[in-house]
Design a protein around this motif. Structure first.
Motif, PDB file in Angstrom:
ATOM      1  N   PRO A 180      26.611  19.481 -20.848  1.00 26.45           N
ATOM      2  CA  PRO A 180      26.159  20.882 -20.888  1.00 26.45           C
ATOM      3  C   PRO A 180      24.841  21.088 -21.618  1.00 26.45           C
ATOM      4  CG  PRO A 180      28.512  20.753 -21.295  1.00 26.45           C
ATOM      5  CD  PRO A 180      28.013  19.340 -21.309  1.00 26.45           C
ATOM      6  N   THR A 181      24.700  20.511 -22.796  1.00 24.09           N
ATOM      7  CA  THR A 181      23.468  20.743 -23.550  1.00 24.09           C
ATOM      8  C   THR A 181      22.338  19.823 -23.101  1.00 24.09           C
ATOM      9  OG1 THR A 181      24.352  19.311 -25.309  1.00 24.09           O
ATOM     10  CG2 THR A 181      24.614  21.692 -25.569  1.00 24.09           C
ATOM     11  N   ARG A 182      22.666  18.593 -22.717  1.00 29.61           N
ATOM     12  CA  ARG A 182      21.604  17.711 -22.218  1.00 29.61           C
ATOM     13  C   ARG A 182      21.000  18.281 -20.937  1.00 29.61           C
ATOM     14  NH1 ARG A 182      23.013  11.495 -21.780  1.00 29.61           N
ATOM     15  NH2 ARG A 182      22.609  11.660 -24.027  1.00 29.61           N
ATOM     16  N   SER A 183      21.855  18.772 -20.047  1.00 25.98           N
ATOM     17  CA  SER A 183      21.355  19.399 -18.829  1.00 25.98           C
ATOM     18  C   SER A 183      20.520  20.629 -19.148  1.00 25.98           C
ATOM     19  CB  SER A 183      22.531  19.805 -17.926  1.00 25.98           C
ATOM     20  OG  SER A 183      23.214  18.680 -17.430  1.00 25.98           O
ATOM     21  N   GLY A 184      20.982  21.406 -20.132  1.00 29.89           N
ATOM     22  CA  GLY A 184      20.244  22.604 -20.507  1.00 29.89           C
ATOM     23  C   GLY A 184      18.842  22.304 -20.983  1.00 29.89           C
ATOM     24  N   ARG A 185      18.675  21.183 -21.655  1.00 38.52           N
ATOM     25  CA  ARG A 185      17.334  20.819 -22.145  1.00 38.52           C
ATOM     26  C   ARG A 185      16.434  20.336 -21.014  1.00 38.52           C
ATOM     27  NH1 ARG A 185      20.651  18.346 -25.810  1.00 38.52           N
ATOM     28  NH2 ARG A 185      20.004  16.219 -25.294  1.00 38.52           N
ATOM     29  N   HIS A 186      17.024  20.043 -19.853  1.00 28.57           N
ATOM     30  CA  HIS A 186      16.231  19.542 -18.726  1.00 28.57           C
ATOM     31  C   HIS A 186      16.231  20.498 -17.537  1.00 28.57           C
ATOM     32  CE1 HIS A 186      16.889  15.841 -21.090  1.00 28.57           C
ATOM     33  NE2 HIS A 186      15.720  15.497 -20.612  1.00 28.57           N
ATOM     34  N   GLY A 187      16.601  21.769 -17.783  1.00 31.30           N
ATOM     35  CA  GLY A 187      16.464  22.782 -16.752  1.00 31.30           C
ATOM     36  C   GLY A 187      17.594  22.855 -15.759  1.00 31.30           C
ATOM     37  N   GLN A 188      18.739  22.218 -16.016  1.00 34.55           N
ATOM     38  CA  GLN A 188      19.852  22.246 -15.079  1.00 34.55           C
ATOM     39  C   GLN A 188      20.850  23.339 -15.442  1.00 34.55           C
ATOM     40  OE1 GLN A 188      21.386  18.160 -15.000  1.00 34.55           O
ATOM     41  NE2 GLN A 188      20.603  17.991 -12.910  1.00 34.55           N
ATOM     42  N   VAL A 189      21.311  24.035 -14.406  1.00 35.12           N
ATOM     43  CA  VAL A 189      22.278  25.119 -14.548  1.00 35.12           C
ATOM     44  C   VAL A 189      23.544  24.710 -13.801  1.00 35.12           C
ATOM     45  CG1 VAL A 189      22.654  27.597 -14.280  1.00 35.12           C
ATOM     46  CG2 VAL A 189      20.313  26.711 -14.442  1.00 35.12           C
ATOM     47  N   TRP A 190      24.671  24.591 -14.513  1.00 34.34           N
ATOM     48  CA  TRP A 190      25.902  24.116 -13.884  1.00 34.34           C
ATOM     49  C   TRP A 190      26.688  25.258 -13.248  1.00 34.34           C
ATOM     50  CZ3 TRP A 190      27.327  19.377 -12.571  1.00 34.34           C
ATOM     51  CH2 TRP A 190      26.603  18.324 -13.130  1.00 34.34           C
ATOM     52  N   THR A 191      27.205  24.984 -12.036  1.00 28.60           N
ATOM     53  CA  THR A 191      28.033  25.911 -11.278  1.00 28.60           C
ATOM     54  C   THR A 191      29.146  25.119 -10.598  1.00 28.60           C
ATOM     55  OG1 THR A 191      26.892  25.721  -9.149  1.00 28.60           O
ATOM     56  CG2 THR A 191      25.923  27.223 -10.776  1.00 28.60           C
ATOM     57  N   ASP A 192      30.039  25.828  -9.895  1.00 27.23           N
ATOM     58  CA  ASP A 192      31.134  25.155  -9.197  1.00 27.23           C
ATOM     59  C   ASP A 192      30.661  24.236  -8.080  1.00 27.23           C
ATOM     60  OD1 ASP A 192      33.066  26.249 -10.788  1.00 27.23           O
ATOM     61  OD2 ASP A 192      33.876  27.614  -9.276  1.00 27.23           O
ATOM     62  N   THR A 193      29.445  24.446  -7.589  1.00 25.60           N
ATOM     63  CA  THR A 193      28.919  23.605  -6.511  1.00 25.60           C
ATOM     64  C   THR A 193      27.942  22.561  -7.022  1.00 25.60           C
ATOM     65  OG1 THR A 193      27.221  25.275  -6.049  1.00 25.60           O
ATOM     66  CG2 THR A 193      29.247  25.375  -4.751  1.00 25.60           C
ATOM     67  N   GLY A 194      27.953  22.352  -8.341  1.00 30.83           N
ATOM     68  CA  GLY A 194      27.037  21.379  -8.923  1.00 30.83           C
ATOM     69  C   GLY A 194      25.894  22.081  -9.636  1.00 30.83           C
ATOM     70  N   PRO A 195      24.970  21.310 -10.201  1.00 34.06           N
ATOM     71  CA  PRO A 195      23.861  21.922 -10.933  1.00 34.06           C
ATOM     72  C   PRO A 195      22.698  22.275 -10.006  1.00 34.06           C
ATOM     73  CG  PRO A 195      23.734  19.550 -11.135  1.00 34.06           C
ATOM     74  CD  PRO A 195      24.955  19.837 -10.293  1.00 34.06           C
ATOM     75  N   TYR A 196      21.973  23.324 -10.379  1.00 36.84           N
ATOM     76  CA  TYR A 196      20.688  23.573  -9.727  1.00 36.84           C
ATOM     77  C   TYR A 196      19.595  23.527 -10.787  1.00 36.84           C
ATOM     78  CZ  TYR A 196      21.058  28.571 -11.151  1.00 36.84           C
ATOM     79  OH  TYR A 196      21.186  29.743 -11.848  1.00 36.84           O
ATOM     80  N   ASN A 197      18.396  23.194 -10.360  1.00 35.15           N
ATOM     81  CA  ASN A 197      17.279  23.012 -11.277  1.00 35.15           C
ATOM     82  C   ASN A 197      16.432  24.271 -11.305  1.00 35.15           C
ATOM     83  OD1 ASN A 197      15.004  22.218 -12.729  1.00 35.15           O
ATOM     84  ND2 ASN A 197      15.110  20.106 -11.979  1.00 35.15           N
ATOM     85  N   ILE A 198      16.452  24.944 -12.450  1.00 32.88           N
ATOM     86  CA  ILE A 198      15.762  26.228 -12.593  1.00 32.88           C
ATOM     87  C   ILE A 198      14.242  26.068 -12.555  1.00 32.88           C
ATOM     88  CG2 ILE A 198      15.552  26.289 -15.110  1.00 32.88           C
ATOM     89  CD1 ILE A 198      16.776  29.180 -12.867  1.00 32.88           C
ATOM     90  N   ARG A 199      13.744  24.844 -12.672  1.00 31.38           N
ATOM     91  CA  ARG A 199      12.303  24.616 -12.637  1.00 31.38           C
ATOM     92  C   ARG A 199      11.715  24.787 -11.237  1.00 31.38           C
ATOM     93  NH1 ARG A 199      10.192  21.765 -17.053  1.00 31.38           N
ATOM     94  NH2 ARG A 199       8.468  21.158 -15.707  1.00 31.38           N
ATOM     95  N   LYS A 200      12.549  24.742 -10.222  1.00 31.52           N
ATOM     96  CA  LYS A 200      12.047  24.786  -8.855  1.00 31.52           C
ATOM     97  C   LYS A 200      11.322  26.098  -8.560  1.00 31.52           C
ATOM     98  CE  LYS A 200      15.286  21.546  -6.724  1.00 31.52           C
ATOM     99  NZ  LYS A 200      16.298  21.357  -5.669  1.00 31.52           N
ATOM    100  N   ALA A 201      10.303  26.010  -7.724  1.00 30.39           N
ATOM    101  CA  ALA A 201       9.465  27.172  -7.406  1.00 30.39           C
ATOM    102  C   ALA A 201      10.256  28.304  -6.777  1.00 30.39           C
ATOM    103  CB  ALA A 201       8.327  26.745  -6.479  1.00 30.39           C
ATOM    104  N   GLU A 202      11.343  27.985  -6.096  1.00 34.21           N
ATOM    105  CA  GLU A 202      12.123  29.026  -5.422  1.00 34.21           C
ATOM    106  C   GLU A 202      12.701  30.060  -6.375  1.00 34.21           C
ATOM    107  OE1 GLU A 202      16.341  27.451  -4.321  1.00 34.21           O
ATOM    108  OE2 GLU A 202      15.013  25.692  -4.397  1.00 34.21           O
ATOM    109  N   PHE A 203      12.759  29.732  -7.679  1.00 33.42           N
ATOM    110  CA  PHE A 203      13.313  30.662  -8.657  1.00 33.42           C
ATOM    111  C   PHE A 203      12.246  31.475  -9.385  1.00 33.42           C
ATOM    112  CE2 PHE A 203      16.451  27.120  -8.523  1.00 33.42           C
ATOM    113  CZ  PHE A 203      17.471  27.828  -7.916  1.00 33.42           C
ATOM    114  N   ALA A 204      10.986  31.279  -9.065  1.00 33.56           N
ATOM    115  CA  ALA A 204       9.895  31.925  -9.806  1.00 33.56           C
ATOM    116  C   ALA A 204       9.960  33.446  -9.734  1.00 33.56           C
ATOM    117  CB  ALA A 204       8.548  31.428  -9.292  1.00 33.56           C
TER     118      ALA A 204
END
Length: 370
Positions: A272-296
Motif C-alpha cells: 500500500p505505501t510503496r505503491s503510493g510513493r510510486h503513483g499507484q492507486v489500488w482498486t478491486d481490478t488492480g492498480p492504476y497509475n495516476i501519473r498517466k496523462a489520461e488523468f490530467a
C-alpha cells in the motif's frame, strides 16, 4: 507465555472470521497489518492508519535494531510509545532482512553475522538476540521466532536443511522468550514448495508447544501466485484450527482473497505505501497509475467507494499534478487511500464470510481482477 484467546465467529468453507484478543486490544480477522518498517507507516499518520480500520501494525526488527537502535527505543519507553501507536503490534524476527543481504551476511548455527547496510558496522542476530529485541526492548505484543527464509527455488535437500535450521532456531526462540504473560510468540512454518516438508514443519512446530499462532514463511519470494496458492492448499490443513494463521509478506489484493479462501487469517505487506510513493492507486481490478496523462483533467475522486477522505476528497487530476510535480502530499494521499482500500477489502471479506457468500465473492473478485 501468553496464548491470546482466539474466537472463531463464522466459517465459509476454509475461510473464517474471528477475534484475536490481545492485552492491547482485539484484532478482527482476517486482518491486514500495515507495515511500519522504521517505526512509521510511511507517509501516513498513525491516527489515519487507525481510522482506515487497522487493528494492528507491524514493526521491523532488523531496521529498528540498526536505527535508531533497540536499546534507545527501550530507554524511550518502548516501540508503542515511541511511534504513537497504542494498539497491538507484531514484530518480525529480522530473519527475512538478513536473508536478503546475501553479500553482507555469514550464516551459522549460532545465527547470522551481518554488516549494516547503513554504515557497515558488524552485528550478530541470533534467536536469543531477536527475542531480546522484540520482546524486551521493543515490547511487541506478538513476536516471531527467528528463522531462515528458504530461498526459491530450492532443491528438496536445500529446503529440508533450511527447515531443520528454522526448527532448531524456533526451539531456541521459545526458550529465550520465556514466560511473558502479556506477549505471545508465533512459529514460522517453512518447507519451500514441498508438501511433505510443509506438513512436517507444521507438525513439529505444534509438537514443540507454547506457540500462540503459526505463520507461513518462505512465500512471496518469487514463486508466483499460482504456486503460492498451491503451497497454502497443502499447508493450512496441518495448522491448528484454534490458532491464528499468518501469511508473511503477502500481498496483492488477489493474493489476500485467495489466501483467506484457503484458511489464512493475518497478512502484512509494504505494497500500500510503496505503491503510493510510486503513483499507484489500488482498486478491486488492480492498480492504476495516476501519473498517466489520461488523468490530467479527470475531476473524479480516486475511489468514491472507499470511506476515506484521501479516496473521496481529492480529484485524480489534482493527485496526478502532485505526483508529477514531486510533491510529497501526493504520495501521502495515495498511501492513505491504499491502506484504506486494503482495510476495506478485509472488512468486506469478513462480511461475506459471515453471510456465507464468500465463494461468490471470490469468483467475482477473480473475474474483476482478470
Amino acid at each position: 507465555m501468553a496464548v491470546f484467546p482466539y474466537d472463531i465467529h463464522a466459517t465459509d468453507g476454509r475461510a473464517r472470521t474471528g477475534t484475536l484478543r490481545t492485552m492491547r486490544g482485539d484484532i478482527q480477522t482476517p486482518a491486514f497489518m500495515p507495515v511500519g518498517t522504521a517505526a512509521t507507516v510511511k507517509g501516513v499518520y498513525m491516527d489515519h492508519v487507525r481510522q482506515a480500520g487497522a487493528d494492528i501494525i507491524l514493526g521491523n526488527t532488523y531496521h529498528l535494531m540498526l536505527r535508531p537502535g533497540a536499546e534507545r527505543i527501550a530507554r524511550l519507553g518502548g516501540l508503542h510509545k515511541f511511534c504513537g501507536w497504542d494498539g497491538p503490534m507484531l514484530t518480525d524476527s529480522g530473519g527475512f532482512q538478513v536473508w536478503s543481504l546475501s553479500k553482507l551476511r555469514k550464516m551459522s548455527e549460532e545465527g547470522v553475522e551481518f554488516r549494516s547496510h547503513i554504515d557497515g558496522s558488524k552485528h550478530m542476530l541470533s534467536p536469543e538476540r531477536s527475542m531480546e529485541i522484540q520482546a524486551e526492548l521493543l515490547g511487541a505484543d506478538i513476536c516471531m521466532q527467528f528463522d531462515e527464509c528458504t530461498p526459491f527455488p530450492a532443491t528438496p535437500d536445500q529446503a529440508r536443511a533450511s527447515m531443520e535450521l528454522s526448527l532448531r532456531w524456533g526451539a531456541r526462540s521459545l526458550a529465550a522468550f520465556g514466560d511473558r504473560p502479556d506477549q505471545t510468540l508465533f512459529a514460522i512454518v517453512q518447507g519451500s514448495t514441498y508438501a511433505d516438508l510443509r506438513a512436517e514443519s507444521a507438525q513439529r512446530s505444534i509438537e514443540a508447544g507454547g506457540y500462540g499462532g503459526y505463520a507461513i514463511g518462505g512465500l512471496a519470494v518469487g514463486e508466483g501466485h499460482e504456486m503460492m496458492c498451491s503451497v497454502l492448499d497443502v499447508t493450512t490443513p496441518h495448522l491448528p484450527a484454534d490458532r491464528p494463521r499468518y501469511l508473511m509478506g503477502v500481498g496483492k489484493p488477489i493474493d489476500l482473497v485467495e489466501a483467506v479462501y484457503r484458511g489464512v487469517d493475518m497478512f502484512d505487506c509494504v505494497i500500500p505505501t510503496r505503491s503510493g510513493r510510486h503513483g499507484q492507486v489500488w482498486t478491486d481490478t488492480g492498480p492504476y497509475n495516476i501519473r498517466k496523462a489520461e488523468f490530467a483533467e479527470d475531476d473524479s475522486p480516486l475511489d468514491p467507494a472507499i470511506d476515506c477522505p484521501a479516496s473521496q476528497n481529492y480529484s485524480k487530476a489534482y493527485v496526478h499534478h502532485l505526483i508529477r510535480s514531486g510533491e510529497m502530499l501526493g504520495q501521502m494521499i495515495l498511501s492513505r487511500h491504499n491502506i484504506a482500500y486494503f482495510e476495506d477489502l478485509m472488512r468486506r471479506i469478513r462480511t461475506e464470510i459471515t453471510s456465507g457468500t464468500y465463494d461468490r465473492f471470490v469468483s467475482d473478485f477473480r473475474a474483476a481482477w482478470a
